[in-house]
Write an enzyme that holds these catalytic residues in place. Sequence first.
Site, PDB file in Angstrom:
ATOM      1  N   PHE A  76     -29.905  15.036 -18.251  1.00 31.49           N
ATOM      2  CA  PHE A  76     -29.150  14.246 -17.277  1.00 31.49           C
ATOM      3  C   PHE A  76     -27.833  13.838 -17.926  1.00 31.49           C
ATOM      4  CE2 PHE A  76     -27.627  10.537 -15.070  1.00 31.49           C
ATOM      5  CZ  PHE A  76     -27.806  10.888 -13.742  1.00 31.49           C
ATOM      6  N   LYS A 110     -23.367   2.775 -21.453  1.00 32.09           N
ATOM      7  CA  LYS A 110     -24.477   1.827 -21.287  1.00 32.09           C
ATOM      8  C   LYS A 110     -24.401   0.571 -22.159  1.00 32.09           C
ATOM      9  CE  LYS A 110     -27.922   4.835 -19.168  1.00 32.09           C
ATOM     10  NZ  LYS A 110     -28.034   4.174 -17.870  1.00 32.09           N
ATOM     11  N   ASP A 113     -24.827  13.815 -26.236  1.00 30.04           N
ATOM     12  CA  ASP A 113     -24.708  12.809 -25.179  1.00 30.04           C
ATOM     13  C   ASP A 113     -25.609  11.642 -25.578  1.00 30.04           C
ATOM     14  OD1 ASP A 113     -25.000  11.164 -22.992  1.00 30.04           O
ATOM     15  OD2 ASP A 113     -25.298  12.777 -21.529  1.00 30.04           O
TER      16      ASP A 113
HETATM   17  C1  LIG Z   1     -27.822  10.608 -21.147  1.00 28.37           C
HETATM   18  C2  LIG Z   1     -26.993  10.116 -20.008  1.00 28.37           C
HETATM   19  N1  LIG Z   1     -25.774  10.642 -19.822  1.00 28.37           N
HETATM   20  C3  LIG Z   1     -24.981  10.221 -18.828  1.00 28.37           C
HETATM   21  C4  LIG Z   1     -25.387   9.254 -17.946  1.00 28.37           C
HETATM   22  C5  LIG Z   1     -24.484   8.783 -16.848  1.00 28.37           C
HETATM   23  O1  LIG Z   1     -24.026   7.513 -17.130  1.00 28.37           O
HETATM   24  P1  LIG Z   1     -23.345   6.616 -15.982  1.00 28.37           P
HETATM   25  O2  LIG Z   1     -24.411   6.288 -14.997  1.00 28.37           O
HETATM   26  O3  LIG Z   1     -22.817   5.420 -16.714  1.00 28.37           O
HETATM   27  O4  LIG Z   1     -22.247   7.435 -15.385  1.00 28.37           O
HETATM   28  C6  LIG Z   1     -26.659   8.680 -18.103  1.00 28.37           C
HETATM   29  C7  LIG Z   1     -27.137   7.660 -17.157  1.00 28.37           C
HETATM   30  O5  LIG Z   1     -28.289   7.365 -17.053  1.00 28.37           O
HETATM   31  C8  LIG Z   1     -27.487   9.121 -19.161  1.00 28.37           C
HETATM   32  O6  LIG Z   1     -28.707   8.614 -19.347  1.00 28.37           O
END
Ligand SMILES: Cc1ncc(COP(=O)(O)O)c(C=O)c1O
Length: 396
Positions: free
Chosen positions: A138, A251, A222
């Site tokens: 994700f 986050k 990520d």
């Molecule tokens: C690993 C990862 N990357 C990207 C995102 C996307 O982040 P945002 O919701 O702040 O755009 C998330 C959100 O849960 C995530 O867990």
Amino acid sequence: MSFQDLQTRFDAHVLPTYARYPVAFIRGQGCRLYDVEGKEYIDFASGIGVCSVGHAHPRWVAAIAEQAGRLAHVSNLYYSEPGMVLAERLCALSGMSGAFFANSGAEANEGAIKAARKYSSDKYGVGRAVVVTLEGSFHGRTLATLSATGQAQFHRHFHPLPAGFQHVPPGDIAAIRQLDGSVCAVMLEPVQGEGGVLPLDPEYVRQVEALCRERDWVFIADEVQTGIGRTGHWFAHQAMGVAPDIVTFAKGIAGGLPLGGFLVSEKLRGALGPGDHATTFGGTPLCCAAALATLDILAEALPAVAEKGALIRARVEGMGLPQVAGTRGMGLMIGIKLVGAAPRDWNAKLLAAGLVSLTAGSDALRFLPPLVIGEQDIEAGLTIFENTLRVNTIDN
Ligand SMILES: Cc1ncc(COP(=O)(O)O)c(C=O)c1O
């Protein structure tokens, strides 16, 4: 205002893009939340891994109030001190060379993808732009990060998605090795979060890194969910013995204010220049001040994160609950594999009983408590968890 009144007015004008639970929180203190009707909850979710220092932490509140009273935002047309200090701190914690500040995880990943493509096109010209990501991953909800996300259910309705992404099964290095010269980068989450709290095998992550070195592909971690102390390390990749070219974060970085971004290694340092990437709100003095206070508080909390995570997992596994098939994760990023009923149903029951938790993937509950959580709140949360699962059954 009653919850019913609030819900009716909210739903009248806010688009229904979220499957919201029937609770409206109005206040938080430490690891406890309070709803509009005055009911208290233990927070094992931290606003999906954001409120890493809990709610209304006095040092965090004071830092924000001080900065808000001085200067909240000026735009990236000018220099500012909080961003300077934050970039220094993050580079020191990660061993990276430079930072770009954005507002969210998706935006952090968008920037990382652009930096990787720019590095590749500067060096090798056109035709080398594919970013490899993992099935079950994700990476966000913008169109490019959606395309990067290896879960088809998020893609429905939004085609055509941007081209240039290739999904491969996690753990299968041969699947990446066989890819051709159109690749410029591999992006992975050290622990797949939304996909189910699934840690990657560190040996596999090292193999990916080695392949990226061999082919001069950009290796992107990520760490939007795993970063900033969540796993017991400032960044999860540090525990896996790898050195990515780009690390994204968001986050938990600012403890509740919107901030994200990415860090680059020396190799990627020159990839983006003036005009290549920008965002109005990225790295405002206000959010950077919140992040600096957050990092100060987390520096004290970090040494105990792994132990707290191990304690929670051992307690959950020791309950002998028939609905629990095991736990997985790293630090205070915990997945509880369920048998039978959908995790969302259990999550709703836990919420009604006073425990705020999350789901992950199709088969797990997820705990992302504030990293500062103490023993008393852990015990209080686990007691609600145990009692709720013991007295309830949910049919398949
Ligand atoms: C690993 C990862 N990357 C990207 C995102 C996307 O982040 P945002 O919701 O702040 O755009 C998330 C959100 O849960 C995530 O867990």
